[in-house]
Every structure is written in C-alpha cells, then in structure tokens.
Write a protein that holds these residues in place. Sequence first.
Motif, PDB file in Angstrom:
ATOM      1  N   PRO A 123       0.839  -1.204   0.000  1.00 12.37           N
ATOM      2  CA  PRO A 123       0.000   0.000   0.000  1.00 12.37           C
ATOM      3  C   PRO A 123       0.873   1.253   0.000  1.00 12.37           C
ATOM      4  N   LEU A 124       0.387   2.306  -0.655  1.00 13.25           N
ATOM      5  CA  LEU A 124       1.129   3.564  -0.724  1.00 13.25           C
ATOM      6  C   LEU A 124       1.498   4.063   0.672  1.00 13.25           C
ATOM      7  N   GLY A 125       0.556   3.947   1.603  1.00 11.03           N
ATOM      8  CA  GLY A 125       0.798   4.424   2.960  1.00 11.03           C
ATOM      9  C   GLY A 125       1.997   3.735   3.613  1.00 11.03           C
ATOM     10  N   THR A 126       2.180   2.464   3.297  1.00  8.61           N
ATOM     11  CA  THR A 126       3.313   1.719   3.862  1.00  8.61           C
ATOM     12  C   THR A 126       4.634   2.259   3.322  1.00  8.61           C
ATOM     13  N   VAL A 127       4.656   2.552   2.038  1.00 10.57           N
ATOM     14  CA  VAL A 127       5.871   3.121   1.428  1.00 10.57           C
ATOM     15  C   VAL A 127       6.204   4.450   2.093  1.00 10.57           C
ATOM     16  N   LYS A 128       5.177   5.312   2.210  1.00  4.83           N
ATOM     17  CA  LYS A 128       5.409   6.626   2.799  1.00  4.83           C
ATOM     18  C   LYS A 128       5.883   6.502   4.235  1.00  4.83           C
ATOM     19  N   SER A 129       5.272   5.604   4.989  1.00  2.00           N
ATOM     20  CA  SER A 129       5.647   5.529   6.397  1.00  2.00           C
ATOM     21  C   SER A 129       7.035   4.907   6.565  1.00  2.00           C
ATOM     22  N   ARG A 130       7.414   3.984   5.678  1.00  2.00           N
ATOM     23  CA  ARG A 130       8.773   3.428   5.777  1.00  2.00           C
ATOM     24  C   ARG A 130       9.825   4.484   5.468  1.00  2.00           C
ATOM     25  N   LEU A 131       9.529   5.319   4.486  1.00  2.30           N
ATOM     26  CA  LEU A 131      10.471   6.400   4.174  1.00  2.30           C
ATOM     27  C   LEU A 131      10.564   7.354   5.363  1.00  2.30           C
ATOM     28  N   ARG A 132       9.397   7.687   5.919  1.00  2.43           N
ATOM     29  CA  ARG A 132       9.388   8.608   7.065  1.00  2.43           C
ATOM     30  C   ARG A 132      10.164   8.015   8.232  1.00  2.43           C
ATOM     31  N   LEU A 133      10.005   6.703   8.463  1.00  5.11           N
ATOM     32  CA  LEU A 133      10.748   6.046   9.543  1.00  5.11           C
ATOM     33  C   LEU A 133      12.248   6.140   9.312  1.00  5.11           C
ATOM     34  N   ALA A 134      12.653   5.892   8.072  1.00  3.93           N
ATOM     35  CA  ALA A 134      14.084   5.964   7.744  1.00  3.93           C
ATOM     36  C   ALA A 134      14.602   7.381   7.973  1.00  3.93           C
ATOM     37  N   MET A 135      13.817   8.368   7.549  1.00  2.00           N
ATOM     38  CA  MET A 135      14.252   9.757   7.704  1.00  2.00           C
ATOM     39  C   MET A 135      14.366  10.134   9.172  1.00  2.00           C
ATOM     40  N   THR A 136      13.375   9.732   9.956  1.00  2.00           N
ATOM     41  CA  THR A 136      13.382  10.061  11.378  1.00  2.00           C
ATOM     42  C   THR A 136      14.579   9.406  12.058  1.00  2.00           C
ATOM     43  N   ARG A 137      14.827   8.159  11.672  1.00  2.00           N
ATOM     44  CA  ARG A 137      15.938   7.437  12.281  1.00  2.00           C
ATOM     45  C   ARG A 137      17.280   8.103  11.955  1.00  2.00           C
ATOM     46  N   LEU A 138      17.437   8.491  10.711  1.00  2.00           N
ATOM     47  CA  LEU A 138      18.687   9.154  10.318  1.00  2.00           C
ATOM     48  C   LEU A 138      18.853  10.488  11.037  1.00  2.00           C
ATOM     49  N   LYS A 139      17.758  11.245  11.097  1.00  2.00           N
ATOM     50  CA  LYS A 139      17.828  12.546  11.775  1.00  2.00           C
ATOM     51  C   LYS A 139      18.205  12.376  13.243  1.00  2.00           C
ATOM     52  N   THR A 140      17.564  11.417  13.890  1.00  2.00           N
ATOM     53  CA  THR A 140      17.824  11.201  15.309  1.00  2.00           C
ATOM     54  C   THR A 140      19.269  10.778  15.523  1.00  2.00           C
ATOM     55  N   ALA A 141      19.725   9.862  14.686  1.00  2.00           N
ATOM     56  CA  ALA A 141      21.095   9.364  14.825  1.00  2.00           C
ATOM     57  C   ALA A 141      22.101  10.480  14.565  1.00  2.00           C
ATOM     58  N   MET A 142      21.788  11.318  13.573  1.00  2.00           N
ATOM     59  CA  MET A 142      22.696  12.416  13.265  1.00  2.00           C
ATOM     60  C   MET A 142      22.709  13.439  14.378  1.00  2.00           C
ATOM     61  N   ALA A 143      21.569  13.670  14.981  1.00  2.00           N
ATOM     62  CA  ALA A 143      21.492  14.617  16.089  1.00  2.00           C
ATOM     63  C   ALA A 143      22.318  14.128  17.267  1.00  2.00           C
ATOM     64  N   ALA A 144      22.267  12.808  17.491  1.00  2.00           N
ATOM     65  CA  ALA A 144      22.991  12.229  18.618  1.00  2.00           C
ATOM     66  C   ALA A 144      24.506  12.355  18.426  1.00  2.00           C
ATOM     67  N   LEU A 145      24.915  12.371  17.148  1.00  2.00           N
ATOM     68  CA  LEU A 145      26.356  12.459  16.870  1.00  2.00           C
ATOM     69  C   LEU A 145      26.903  13.844  17.149  1.00  2.00           C
ATOM     70  N   VAL A 146      26.042  14.832  17.049  1.00  2.00           N
ATOM     71  CA  VAL A 146      26.498  16.215  17.234  1.00  2.00           C
ATOM     72  C   VAL A 146      25.731  16.808  18.409  1.00  2.00           C
ATOM     73  N   PRO A 147      26.289  16.669  19.597  1.00  2.00           N
ATOM     74  CA  PRO A 147      25.582  17.155  20.775  1.00  2.00           C
ATOM     75  C   PRO A 147      25.235  18.642  20.632  1.00  2.00           C
ATOM     76  N   GLY A 148      24.034  18.970  20.972  1.00  2.00           N
ATOM     77  CA  GLY A 148      23.637  20.365  20.925  1.00  2.00           C
ATOM     78  C   GLY A 148      23.047  20.757  19.587  1.00  2.00           C
ATOM     79  N   ASP A 149      23.254  19.927  18.586  1.00  2.00           N
ATOM     80  CA  ASP A 149      22.711  20.234  17.280  1.00  2.00           C
ATOM     81  C   ASP A 149      21.327  19.640  17.164  1.00  2.00           C
ATOM     82  N   ARG A 150      20.370  20.462  16.855  1.00  2.00           N
ATOM     83  CA  ARG A 150      19.023  19.930  16.641  1.00  2.00           C
ATOM     84  C   ARG A 150      18.884  19.586  15.171  1.00  2.00           C
ATOM     85  N   VAL A 151      18.348  18.433  14.912  1.00  2.00           N
ATOM     86  CA  VAL A 151      18.228  18.020  13.519  1.00  2.00           C
ATOM     87  C   VAL A 151      16.769  18.008  13.111  1.00  2.00           C
TER      88      VAL A 151
END
Lengths: 193, 219
Positions: free
Chosen positions: A165-193
């Motif tokens: 379903p289209l919704g599954t594709v969109k939500s998987r992409l969103r999950l990947a994006m959120t995960r990358l943002k969170t991980a990147m934020a954790a790498l740079v303390p004080g930086d909001r991503v």
Amino acid sequence: MKDDSLGPVITTPEALIARIAQSRDRQAYAQLFTRFAPKLKAFVMGQGMNAQEAEDLAQDVLLKVWRKAEMFDASKATAVTWIYSIARNLRIDAARKAKRTRELPEDLWQSEPPRPADQQLADSQSVHTINGLMETLPEEQKTILRLSFYEDLSHGDIAAALALPLGTVKSRLRLAMTRLKTAMAALVPGDRV
Amino acid sequence: MSTPNHHPGEDLLWDYHRGALAPGMALAMQTHAETCPHCRGDLRLFDIMGGAMLEELDGVAMSNNALDLALARIERPEADEVVETVRRPAFLEGFDLPESLKAVKIKNRHWAAPGVWMAPIELEGAPKGSKTYLMSVKSGLQMPEHTHRGREITVMLHGRYRDHKGRYGPGDFAMCDESDQNHTPSMEGDDDCLCLVVQEGPIVPQSLIAWILQPFAGI
Ligand SMILES: [Zn+2]
C-alpha cells in the motif's frame, strides 16, 4: 602540474574543493574528477540516462564544481552531498530542457542566514558517517531508498513495484528519515536536527 | 516568527526533490519550503541520503578522453549567466513576496468579486487545465463554496483563514482534492489574505454567486 608529494591518498574531497577554490588547483580537480565522474555516470544511468547523456552530465556537474568551488561550505555539507545536489539540479534541468536553473533549490547548501528556529541539519562531521547510519536501517527501509534514489521512482511506483500500500511506502520512508535525523542529532551534541 | 503548521506529505517532498512535479506544484513547494525549516530540513536530508547513495555506488568507467576533456573545459571562459529581471506589477508594490515569487512572471490582476482579486502566474511547461495564481481576499470575506476536480494547493503568504480541516497562516501548505466536498474557506483576522493557489483541475462552483464569478475569475 604540482608535485605529487601532497599525497592524494589521504586527501578528502572537501580538501580538494578547497584547493580548487583557493588556487584553481588543476591537479586537485583531476583527482576529484577521477573519483566522482564514474559514480555520477553510474548514478544517472540507473535513473534512465543513456551512457552518452550520463557522461555529459558527469562532465557538467564537475565543471560546475570547478566554477562554484568557492561557494562550497564544508561546515554545511559534505562534498558528496553538495556534488549530489548539483547533479540533481542539472539532471532535472536536462530533463526539462529548461534554459534557466532558478526554479530549484540549488542553494539549499549555500550560505543561509542563521535562523534560531531552524533545524540545524548535521554538520559535515556527522554527515561523514551517514553511510554507516544508512547501513543500520532495516532492509525494508533500505529497499525503499534504493528504489527512490537509484531508480528515481515515485512512491506510487514503489508501492506498485513492491505490491505494498502507498501508505506503507510513505511511512517506511518517514521512519528511515526520522531514524537518520535522530542518529545524526545524537552524533552532534547540541545540534538539533 | 512562527513557522508553518501545515506541510506537504513525504510523497510530494520526494517528487519535488527529484523534479517530478509540474511547475505550479513545484512553485508551491518552493514557496512553502522557503518559510518552513521543517521541510527544508527534510529536503536537505534527501540530499544527504542521495550523497551517501552516490558515494556507495560503483562507478561506470568514463570514456578514455574524459579527463582531458574535463581539464580542457575548465580553461574555457565561462559564459555570463543571463540574469533575467522580472518586473513586478504595480499592484504588488508593498507586498513582501517570497523569493520564489520574485522570479516568476505575474500577470495583471482581475477582480473576481468585490474585495477579491486574482493574478495569474505564467509558468513555462504548465500542463493544460492547470492554473497557478495569486489571490487576495479582503478580510472578513468568505470564499465561494466550491468542490474540486483534481488537487488544489494553497500556500498562505499573508493573513489567515480557516476551513473544515483547520486554521492556516503564513507559510502553511493546504491541499484539497475531490474528497473535500463543498469547500468553504473563511478569512480570519483583520488582515487581507494573500495566497498562492495551484489548481490541477477546474473548480466546480456550488453556489449561484460562484457561477456568476466563474467567467471573471477564469476558474
Ligand atoms: Zn513544511
């Protein structure tokens, strides 16, 4: 040509671009070209360009890197992110046969006045590790990313390709994006991503 | 300054990133992104991901003379970039337009009703039947009731309005489609509304006044 003792092995693409910006260093340009032109060619061939078009595009992207080198800001993006964004713009221009390049957010990675409420997306240090972070994504999310970037598909096309379903594709992409943002934020303390 | 609360979906952001949107939709996305740190962040993330995907890829060999050609091309003088200045119509004097709209050709406005004007935006390569325009609605007015064929995007530039989905202010990105029957947005606050509207298909007016307006509005 300058002497080779500078050691091309340890030279980062960021340093090569800096040398081009500072002294129009042709040897640095040759190294950068050798490293990225084949990748660029492969990338846009995957998206549907033929070999000749892809080769021309790779040439144009690196020519633009040469000409705009002083606009590259290593504190905002890695070299490969910047090169990718140039390739994206040129590819879209080519597709539209447009004469002007203004419509697209090419300057997304050029200097921008600081805004306190702005999301500071990862400085170059954290971006360096983005490949490592992407490795950690679940396979089902990586599949969506590969189809998105390597085959230039819409979410609707990806849904059809994977019979999801289209919704599954969109939500998987969103999950990947959120995960990358969170991980990147954790790498740079004080930086909001 | 507050940031927008209503954003385009992932699929639109992605299609914008890869250049797959029609010019009107792309203009709406660009205008929203200009005021929206959240979506700008997402677009940058696409570039970061794309860069990582590029890095990971095995190259395809360039032809033998490619490097020679590249080294020759950088010695050639660069053609001057043609910077086309777009004249801004007099009726937009005093409006604080986003950069995205400073680069497009805005035609003369016409009055669709007392207190309501529309100014078409000329976009190269826009699909037939689609329309992109600026619309200004005087404070306190209500838009004619209408339904949609195809999607309609509104990006608020100035002022506020409300509809059955929520409240919208500067920078907000609103999308309606066939499922939004009898859409009746109403303006809020004391400021006149200025918005960018992109219609992928014609609007279907529901009320008599809208039928009367239709030929004037060109909708
Ligand atoms: Zn947004």
